[in-house]
Design a protein around this motif. Structure first.
Motif: not given
Length: 97
Positions: A13, A21, A28-30
């Protein structure tokens, strides 16, 4: 309780900040990739990592990820962590998740 949970890196990202990501059982998580950036970041896409407090701490293989997720589900820990992550994502999105 704090725990590490397996997630699969799906995209880079922000390469300058070493962020990617991760998909953690559909959430979904950064996450920061700084701790596992021992290769070009693009090479991490598709890899499984152990995630702890927003950091990918180690690259793990798919079998280890599956076994760990299953063990966490059996203990009920994974669902609690996933619920907390989803709640945080909803809060960041202004409640629209």
């Amino acid at each position: 309780m704090c725990l590490g949970i397996p997630g699969q890196i799906t995209a880079i990202t922000d390469a300058a900040r070493q962020m990617g990501l991760a998909d953690v059982s559909g959430v979904k998580r950064e996450v920061s990739l700084a701790c596992v950036a021992d290769r070009p970041l693009e090479d991490l896409v598709g890899e499984w990592v152990l995630i702890h407090v927003g950091f990918a701490m180690a690259v793990i293989d798919a079998d280890e990820a599956a076994r760990t997720l299953e063990a966490l589900r059996a203990l009920g820990e994974a669902q609690e962590a996933l619920d907390q992550m989803a709640e945080g994502d909803r809060a960041l999105a202004g409640g629209q998740a």
